[in-house]
Design an enzyme around this catalytic site. Structure first.
Site, PDB file in Angstrom:
ATOM      1  N   THR A   1       0.315  -1.418  -0.129  1.00 29.95           N
ATOM      2  CA  THR A   1       0.149  -0.363   0.552  1.00 29.95           C
ATOM      3  C   THR A   1       1.017   0.961   0.515  1.00 29.95           C
ATOM      4  OG1 THR A   1      -1.670   0.879   1.721  1.00 29.95           O
ATOM      5  CG2 THR A   1      -0.626   0.015   2.381  1.00 29.95           C
ATOM      6  N   ASP A   2      -0.140   2.181  -0.561  1.00 31.99           N
ATOM      7  CA  ASP A   2       0.576   3.706  -0.316  1.00 31.99           C
ATOM      8  C   ASP A   2       1.176   4.519   0.944  1.00 31.99           C
ATOM      9  OD1 ASP A   2      -2.000   4.024   0.524  1.00 31.99           O
ATOM     10  OD2 ASP A   2      -2.328   5.735  -1.512  1.00 31.99           O
ATOM     11  N   GLU A   3       0.393   3.305   1.816  1.00 31.85           N
ATOM     12  CA  GLU A   3       0.367   4.032   3.263  1.00 31.85           C
ATOM     13  C   GLU A   3       1.797   3.244   3.241  1.00 31.85           C
ATOM     14  OE1 GLU A   3      -3.552   3.572   6.138  1.00 31.85           O
ATOM     15  OE2 GLU A   3      -4.025   3.432   4.215  1.00 31.85           O
TER      16      GLU A   3
ATOM     17  N   LYS B   1       1.819  -3.404   7.980  1.00 36.24           N
ATOM     18  CA  LYS B   1       2.220  -3.885   5.791  1.00 36.24           C
ATOM     19  C   LYS B   1       4.270  -3.102   5.585  1.00 36.24           C
ATOM     20  CE  LYS B   1      -0.183  -4.711   3.307  1.00 36.24           C
ATOM     21  NZ  LYS B   1      -0.521  -6.148   2.355  1.00 36.24           N
TER      22      LYS B   1
ATOM     23  N   TYR C   1      -1.912  -0.257  10.718  1.00 39.07           N
ATOM     24  CA  TYR C   1      -1.686  -0.938   9.895  1.00 39.07           C
ATOM     25  C   TYR C   1      -0.818  -0.637   8.832  1.00 39.07           C
ATOM     26  CZ  TYR C   1      -3.435  -1.857   4.556  1.00 39.07           C
ATOM     27  OH  TYR C   1      -3.237  -2.024   2.815  1.00 39.07           O
TER      28      TYR C   1
END
Ligand code: NAD
Ligand code: DAU
Length: 353
Positions: free
Chosen positions: A136-138, A165, A161
């Site tokens: 993810t870009d997060e 990741k 989260y």
């Protein structure tokens, strides 16, 4: 057991939102590949998402938890997968704030189990293998008002989260460096589309509008996300699998930034039209609520690498994608009802009351 064919691709998390679109694409595209979908069927996994491919000759569903190290190793031994597309994860930021442990277990330990099993299975083989990790870009944290996340942006995760990741991404790279495991990582922006569990912004608000319930906008609503139609993500995954370079990272994004409040107003407008409600009716449901702790201000992806190197770009405009998404939820009332009973109601009142 159906006949096992040429290439054996293990997709984890294939009963979830993005996973189900990837499984469908691969089962239909690669009649000479066998697609294995390994999924624990958590609250987010739903085999209804795959009804149309469940009897395909080149498809097998394996119900299992990636945290079960022995089971994962046994599957590698039994089926000899040559490619892994790893999507199984706990994926909702709000749930990671309430229960971070589940995120470390699945996203970190589960990924480690898969890496370990793949490495054991592949280390003495001269065949072509790939561990493709969907991230993810997060992991990049938050942007201010300007700038874009590139593949060189330093990791700076802010939620449990995104920390889980980021950790899984690091483990994938570490297995590449330490054991020579052939891997690719992709980091994608916010997906939307059919089959998304109604805990995420767009399907949650669609469901609430249908039921005339308030639309809980966190904080002042001035947070920005970069939205991508889920099938365009599935196409990008396919392209990376075909043409991506081992050891590389690819950012995937929609070139499509929206402030939450503007997106919600656009959604309300389309919903009023589709439900034949007076203009402005759904907007009255907007309610500003307590902010998400650690809320990232803005995500925006620079997808020029995948665009230039692999020729990928989004094919669906946001207006069209949103319209198709709303139509899907309106036409799949039973799906929506089935996932919003019992446990969902409990989650909803815990999160929003
Ligand atoms: P999702 O929550 O809809 O689906 C996750 C799937 O994983 C479910 O089918 C669930 O049953 C399965 N799963 C969860 N824990 C498991 C376990 N321990 N063992 C086996 N299966 C398990 O998630 P999604 O939105 O489809 O996201 C898929 C992947 O893409 C995730 O890795 C996520 O981090 C990543 N991603 C999501 C987005 C997005 O906007 N949704 C964007 C970028 C990246
Ligand atoms: O950027 C990719 C990520 O996008 C994925 O890795 C995650 O798995 C996925 O869940 C998504 O994370 P977000 O936190 O951005 O998505 P979510 O739909 O939860 O929220 C989108 C924005 O809307 C965010 O700024 C929070 C806000 N929001 C969300 C909900 C659920 C609200 O204002 N109200 C809400 O009720």
């Amino acid at each position: 057991m159906k006949q096992i064919q040429n290439k054996k691709i293990l997709i984890t998390g294939g009963a979830g939102f993005i996973g189900s679109h990837v499984v469908r694409l691969f089962v239909n595209k690669y009649s000479d590949y066998h697609i294995f979908n390994l999924d624990a069927l958590t609250y987010a996994g739903n085999l209804e998402n795959l009804k149309d491919v469940e009897t395909a000759e080149n498809y097998t569903f394996l119900k299992a938890d990636i945290c079960d190290r022995k089971q994962v190793a046994d599957f590698f031994e039994k089926y000899n997968f040559d490619t892994v597309i790893h999507m199984a994860a706990e994926s909702h930021v709000d749930r990671s704030i309430t229960n971070p442990f589940a995120f470390v277990e699945t996203n970190v330990m589960g990924t480690l189990n898969l890496l370990h099993a793949a490495n054991n299975s592949w280390k003495n083989s001269d065949k072509n293998h790939l561990f493709f990790h969907i991230s993810t870009d997060e992991v990049y944290g938050t942007l201010g008002d300007t700038g874009l996340f590139t593949e060189q942006t330093a990791y700076d995760p802010n939620s449990p989260y995104s920390a889980s990741k980021a950790s899984s991404d690091h483990f994938v790279r570490a297995f590449g460096e330490t054991f020579g495991l052939p891997y690719i990582i992709s980091n994608c922006s916010n997906n939307y589309g059919p089959n998304q569990f109604p805990e995420k912004l767009i399907p949650l608000f669609i469901n609430n509008i249908i039921n005339n319930k308030v639309l809980p906008v966190y904080g002042d609503g001035n947070y920005t996300r970069d939205w991508l139609y889920v099938i365009d993500h599935a196409i990008a995954i396919h392209l990376i699998l075909e043409k991506g370079k081992i050891g590389e990272t690819y950012n995937i994004g929609g070139f499509n930034e929206w402030k939450n409040i503007d997106l919600v107003k656009t959604l309300c407008k389309q919903m009023d039209e589709k439900l034949n409600r007076p203009a402005g009716e759904s907007e009255k449901l907007i309610t500003y609520v307590k902010d998400r702790p650690g809320h990232d201000l803005r995500y925006a992806i620079d997808a020029s690498k995948i665009n230039k190197e692999l020729g990928w770009k989004p094919s669906v405009t946001f207006e069209k994608g949103l319209s198709k998404t709303i139509d899907w939820y309106l036409n799949n009332e039973v799906w929506l009802k089935n996932v919003t009973t019992g446990a969902y109601q409990k989650y909803y009142s815990g999160q929003y009351s």
